[in-house]
Design an enzyme around this catalytic site. Sequence first.
Site, short mmCIF file in Angstrom:
data_model
loop_
_atom_site.label_atom_id
_atom_site.label_comp_id
_atom_site.label_asym_id
_atom_site.label_seq_id
_atom_site.Cartn_x
_atom_site.Cartn_y
_atom_site.Cartn_z
N ASP A 214 0.84 -1.19 0.00
CA ASP A 214 0.00 0.00 0.00
C ASP A 214 0.88 1.24 0.00
OD1 ASP A 214 0.32 1.07 2.82
OD2 ASP A 214 -0.44 -0.92 3.31
N ALA A 215 0.30 2.36 -0.39
CA ALA A 215 1.08 3.57 -0.62
C ALA A 215 1.87 4.00 0.60
CB ALA A 215 0.16 4.71 -1.07
#
Length: 272
Positions: free
Chosen positions: A130-131
């Site tokens: 995830d970012a």
Amino acid sequence: MSADRGGAGAGAGARAGAASSGAAGEGERLQKVMAAAGVASRRVSEQLISAGRVTVNGTVVTELGRRVDPHHDLVAVDGSAVQLDPSRRYLMLNKPAGVVSSMRDEQGRPDLSRFTEPYEERLFNVGRLDAETSGLLILTNDGELAHVLAHPSFGVMKTYVARVKGVVTPQTIATLTRGVVLEDGPIAADKARLLERSAATQDSLVEITLHSGRNRIVRRMLAEVGHPVIELVRRQFGPLHLGTLRVGQVRDLTKVELGQLLTISREKPAER
């Protein structure tokens, strides 16, 4: 699963066809293919074959006249898989936080394209982070390997280090390995340990190893036990370790790392 050049799990029919064509004198000599792949010189490759240390499609080969199809046959030396296709590329990236795991983000956010631009090959990522999570991400143009390693049935182990809010206790670590129930079902860490904790700053450092590929699973597990994540880094993916690779840096996998990765990608889920 379709046969892929040098990738994991080439089809049995393709392997059988390659073996039969080899028997008919087609293909290339095994020692020549091994030398071209950078395993060893042709002479040393011949010695490895004669010593029974080389397998083709899982069968030990000792005859020096054996011919193989480098696009379909699966070769291993001392049990470690060998990539015969020189067009395949395998990179390790220490993904920075704030970068999305996509080659082109439609929302204009920083993506992985900045790290693949210097390479001629059309590369893509194996799985996702995830970012907000940094750490180890594999980039490759080997679609077969990427599919296998990212598939849940293979259960590749991943290790994360998380800085979390609050002072984590041994009881909390035990809860993580015993299992918690999330909205999409129960989940347990394969391993968990407390690395450090600070009463002064009211935070802790926790290491978690698990094989689940569920979305944001580490963050959700830690939030469930009352310790929201402040910072999260993936340190290990299967046999690969991030080591001293700095954030934002990319490097080619070593031959040893590649052999380890290809070996686990060629195993059947039942064998794992």
